[in-house]
Motif scaffolding. Structure first.
Motif, PDB file in Angstrom:
ATOM      1  N   LEU A  39       3.269  51.324  -5.376  1.00 24.31           N
ATOM      2  CA  LEU A  39       3.297  52.349  -4.334  1.00 24.31           C
ATOM      3  C   LEU A  39       2.168  53.367  -4.503  1.00 24.31           C
ATOM      4  O   LEU A  39       1.542  53.781  -3.522  1.00 24.31           O
ATOM      5  CB  LEU A  39       4.646  53.066  -4.348  1.00 24.31           C
ATOM      6  N   THR A  40       1.917  53.767  -5.739  1.00 27.81           N
ATOM      7  CA  THR A  40       0.843  54.737  -5.952  1.00 27.81           C
ATOM      8  C   THR A  40      -0.524  54.113  -5.713  1.00 27.81           C
ATOM      9  O   THR A  40      -1.372  54.700  -5.031  1.00 27.81           O
ATOM     10  CB  THR A  40       0.907  55.332  -7.369  1.00 27.81           C
ATOM     11  N   ALA A  41      -0.752  52.922  -6.245  1.00 31.63           N
ATOM     12  CA  ALA A  41      -2.071  52.298  -6.126  1.00 31.63           C
ATOM     13  C   ALA A  41      -2.380  51.879  -4.697  1.00 31.63           C
ATOM     14  O   ALA A  41      -3.513  52.061  -4.215  1.00 31.63           O
ATOM     15  CB  ALA A  41      -2.161  51.087  -7.059  1.00 31.63           C
ATOM     16  N   ASP A  42      -1.382  51.329  -3.998  1.00 32.62           N
ATOM     17  CA  ASP A  42      -1.638  50.747  -2.682  1.00 32.62           C
ATOM     18  C   ASP A  42      -1.455  51.726  -1.530  1.00 32.62           C
ATOM     19  O   ASP A  42      -1.884  51.436  -0.411  1.00 32.62           O
ATOM     20  CB  ASP A  42      -0.721  49.537  -2.452  1.00 32.62           C
ATOM     21  N   LEU A  43      -0.834  52.878  -1.783  1.00 33.23           N
ATOM     22  CA  LEU A  43      -0.582  53.808  -0.675  1.00 33.23           C
ATOM     23  C   LEU A  43      -0.887  55.259  -1.016  1.00 33.23           C
ATOM     24  O   LEU A  43      -1.775  55.870  -0.434  1.00 33.23           O
ATOM     25  CB  LEU A  43       0.880  53.675  -0.211  1.00 33.23           C
ATOM     26  N   PHE A  44      -0.157  55.815  -1.978  1.00 33.57           N
ATOM     27  CA  PHE A  44      -0.213  57.259  -2.155  1.00 33.57           C
ATOM     28  C   PHE A  44      -1.515  57.751  -2.780  1.00 33.57           C
ATOM     29  O   PHE A  44      -1.932  58.885  -2.518  1.00 33.57           O
ATOM     30  CB  PHE A  44       0.996  57.733  -2.957  1.00 33.57           C
ATOM     31  N   GLN A  45      -2.163  56.920  -3.590  1.00 33.81           N
ATOM     32  CA  GLN A  45      -3.432  57.368  -4.169  1.00 33.81           C
ATOM     33  C   GLN A  45      -4.484  57.588  -3.086  1.00 33.81           C
ATOM     34  O   GLN A  45      -5.389  58.420  -3.254  1.00 33.81           O
ATOM     35  CB  GLN A  45      -3.941  56.355  -5.189  1.00 33.81           C
ATOM     36  N   ARG A  46      -4.352  56.901  -1.957  1.00 35.52           N
ATOM     37  CA  ARG A  46      -5.283  57.103  -0.849  1.00 35.52           C
ATOM     38  C   ARG A  46      -5.134  58.492  -0.232  1.00 35.52           C
ATOM     39  O   ARG A  46      -6.061  58.995   0.390  1.00 35.52           O
ATOM     40  CB  ARG A  46      -5.046  56.043   0.227  1.00 35.52           C
TER      41      ARG A  46
END
Length: 229
Positions: A39-46
């Motif tokens: 979730l962090t790598a694929d969405l929220f880090q953006r």
């Protein structure tokens, strides 16, 4: 920096949180951490700059804040076990979120919270918590909220004894606007209600799900609200 409370009520609350987390999540701790890596790598880090100062509100065992890249990271929770679960670069604020935060005004770039607001006892507690979020966010800072949508899980929502506030993306968004936030994104159906059930979904399937938002209204039971100060 930590804020400790010693009243019997606070001690009982902390003990309840520790036992409930262990009962509900201990057998799935690794899988939950793996889910949040996705979730962090694929969405929220953006959405969050690696240079940002971030606070994970109701951080629990740190699945989000341990995995997000940020220059400065805080976790806030009353669960005493959080201090042993958070990464070394995360500063724990061990306190009731509805009390004044030991942070200066305008010091945070992002406050993230997942499945936390429904555990607050009253609407007044939620309001006081959001007032602290607003005070501590810098102008232009963002609030990212995930939570069970009572409109999508009306019965099973109450299967958890520690759920108090029934919320939707609309009710939460309306309260945020009342307190001065601007809503940037409001998704009624985002993630499934439980990400780590008896038959946890394969992580490649989760990655695919995040890339197919047209599927979210079919499977999603949790809302996503993103607001900006």
């Amino acid at each position: 920096m930590k804020t400790e409370f010693s009243s019997p009520t606070d001690r009982e609350t902390k003990g309840d949180l520790q036992r409930e987390y262990a009962r509900r999540f201990a057998n799935q701790a690794q899988y939950r951490d793996d889910v949040w890596k996705v979730l962090t790598a694929d969405l929220f880090q953006r959405l969050i700059s690696p240079d940002a100062t971030v606070l994970d509100l109701g951080c629990g065992w740190g699945e989000f804040v341990n995995n997000i890249a940020a220059a400065k990271k805080y976790g806030m929770d009353l669960n005493p076990e959080s201090r042993d679960r958070l990464a070394s670069d995360v500063e724990l604020l061990e306190q009731d979120a509805s009390r004044e935060w030991p942070l200066t005004a305008n010091c945070l770039d992002c406050v993230f919270t997942s499945n936390f607001f429904e555990h607050l006892r009253t609407k007044d507690d939620l309001r006081r918590t959001v007032e602290q979020i607003y005070r501590c966010l810098r102008p232009g800072g963002q609030l990212i909220c995930i939570g069970p949508n009572i409109r999508c899980v009306p019965g099973s929502y109450w299967d958890f004894w520690d759920h108090y506030l029934p919320l939707t993306e609309r009710s939460l968004g309306g309260m945020l606007e009342l307190l001065g936030f601007q809503i940037e994104r409001r998704v009624a159906r985002f993630l499934p209600y439980q990400m780590s059930g008896r038959r946890p979904a394969p992580l490649p399937l989760l990655r695919l799900y995040l890339r197919l938002p047209f599927v979210w209204p079919i499977v999603g039971r949790q809302f996503l609200v993103i607001a900006r100060k």
